[in-house]
Design a protein around this motif. Structure first.
Motif, mmCIF file in Angstrom:
data_model
loop_
_atom_site.group_PDB
_atom_site.id
_atom_site.type_symbol
_atom_site.label_atom_id
_atom_site.label_comp_id
_atom_site.label_asym_id
_atom_site.label_seq_id
_atom_site.Cartn_x
_atom_site.Cartn_y
_atom_site.Cartn_z
ATOM 1 N N ARG A 1 0.850 -1.189 0.000
ATOM 2 C CA ARG A 1 0.000 0.000 0.000
ATOM 3 C C ARG A 1 0.883 1.236 0.000
ATOM 4 O O ARG A 1 1.751 1.394 0.860
ATOM 5 N N ASP B 1 -0.401 4.701 -0.246
ATOM 6 C CA ASP B 1 -1.427 5.733 -0.334
ATOM 7 C C ASP B 1 -1.095 6.989 0.475
ATOM 8 O O ASP B 1 -1.925 7.875 0.612
ATOM 9 N N GLU C 1 -0.596 7.220 3.703
ATOM 10 C CA GLU C 1 -0.998 7.166 5.103
ATOM 11 C C GLU C 1 0.223 6.932 5.994
ATOM 12 O O GLU C 1 1.217 6.375 5.551
#
Length: 296
Positions: free
Chosen positions: A288, A290, A292
């Motif tokens: 991931r 993204d 974050e």
């Protein structure tokens, strides 16, 4: 090194001189004391220098450039001003020391030889030896902030911004039972949950340690009452009935800052700093990316 007064410079050029060394010591708590290797009490520059401490200095050297110069000062722990307990408590750590050369027959004739800070202190056989570090030593120490997940501010200071005058974060109490030198059964804190004052600061308001600030290592509650465990090394004995004030403790974690103090906007750490596993990781299929935070 300061410029020598003409009268003292002329005196130093004689075959026989009447000079001695004086040390003016200023602790971080503002306490000022004077010591001399002369055999009589001297008053120099509005400071009284006492002889009974038995202080003696090793060879001192001043070098050009940025080399760090040191000089050792020895003294007896039996003096009224310098005690083993105070040294163990760290009261002399980082203290400023001014070394003066004084004409003891005319105390107004003196020169400031050097300024230094107290570094390492060793103790043995009823004596101590303090290493005086020159001002150049500060250039050899790391300065500035460290990038870490933990906050580097002290709870309640200007960088933290949290107001400790809230009754929910301060308390007063008294010692009920002295179980050990640093383990105290206290009263007055029954309204606070266990651990609330862990890592907080306790300030004595009466007794031998009056005015001293000490760090609390543990705050627990059980059937016997409320117990505080202080960091070891405090000078002076604690007696039953000694009173104190205490402020809540902070473990410097972002979660604690958010849940306990609601002060996340002033958090002075980097809670989302990734660890080595993330810093040295590489792109893998299915990962991931993204944006974050890696650390919640």
């Amino acid at each position: 090194m300061s410029a020598w007064p003409e009268t003292l410079a002329a005196h130093a050029g004689r075959t026989v001189t009447t000079v001695c060394h004086c040390w003016r010591l200023t602790r971080k708590d503002g306490h000022v004391a004077g010591y001399t290797d002369h055999d009589r009490r001297l008053t120099v520059d509005a400071t009284v220098f006492a002889p009974q401490t038995g202080l003696a200095a090793s060879e001192a050297r001043d070098t050009l450039g940025l080399a760090v110069d040191t000089v050792d000062v020895e003294g007896a722990l039996s003096s009224d001003d310098i005690s083993d307990e105070d040294i163990a408590a760290g009261l002399y750590d980082g203290a400023a020391v001014e070394t003066l050369l004084v004409n003891w027959r005319q105390p107004d004739d003196f020169v400031l030889l050097r300024k230094a800070t107290v570094g390492r202190i060793t103790r043995a056989d009823g004596r101590f030896a303090a290493e005086l570090e020159s001002l150049a030593h500060s250039l050899d120490r790391p300065s500035g902030r460290f990038v870490s997940r933990a906050c580097d501010a002290e709870l309640g200071d200007a960088r933290c911004g949290f107001r400790l005058d809230d009754p929910a974060f301060t308390g007063t109490g008294a010692v009920e039972v002295v179980e050990m030198a640093s383990t105290l059964l206290v009263s007055g804190l029954d309204a606070f949950v266990a651990g609330w004052f862990a890592l907080g600061v306790l300030t004595w308001t009466s007794g031998v340690r009056e005015g001293r600030r000490e760090r609390v290592e543990m705050h627990r509650r059980d059937a016997t009452g409320t117990t505080l465990v202080l960091q070891p090394g405090g000078s002076g004995t604690v007696d039953e009935g000694d009173t104190f004030t205490i402020v809540a403790g902070c473990d410097k974690k972002f979660a604690t800052c958010k849940a306990k103090f609601a002060n996340t906007l002033n958090f002075r750490g980097f809670p989302h700093l990734p660890g080595n596993d993330a810093a040295y990781g590489y792109v893998v299929d299915g990962g991931r990316f993204d944006g974050e935070p890696l650390v919640p």
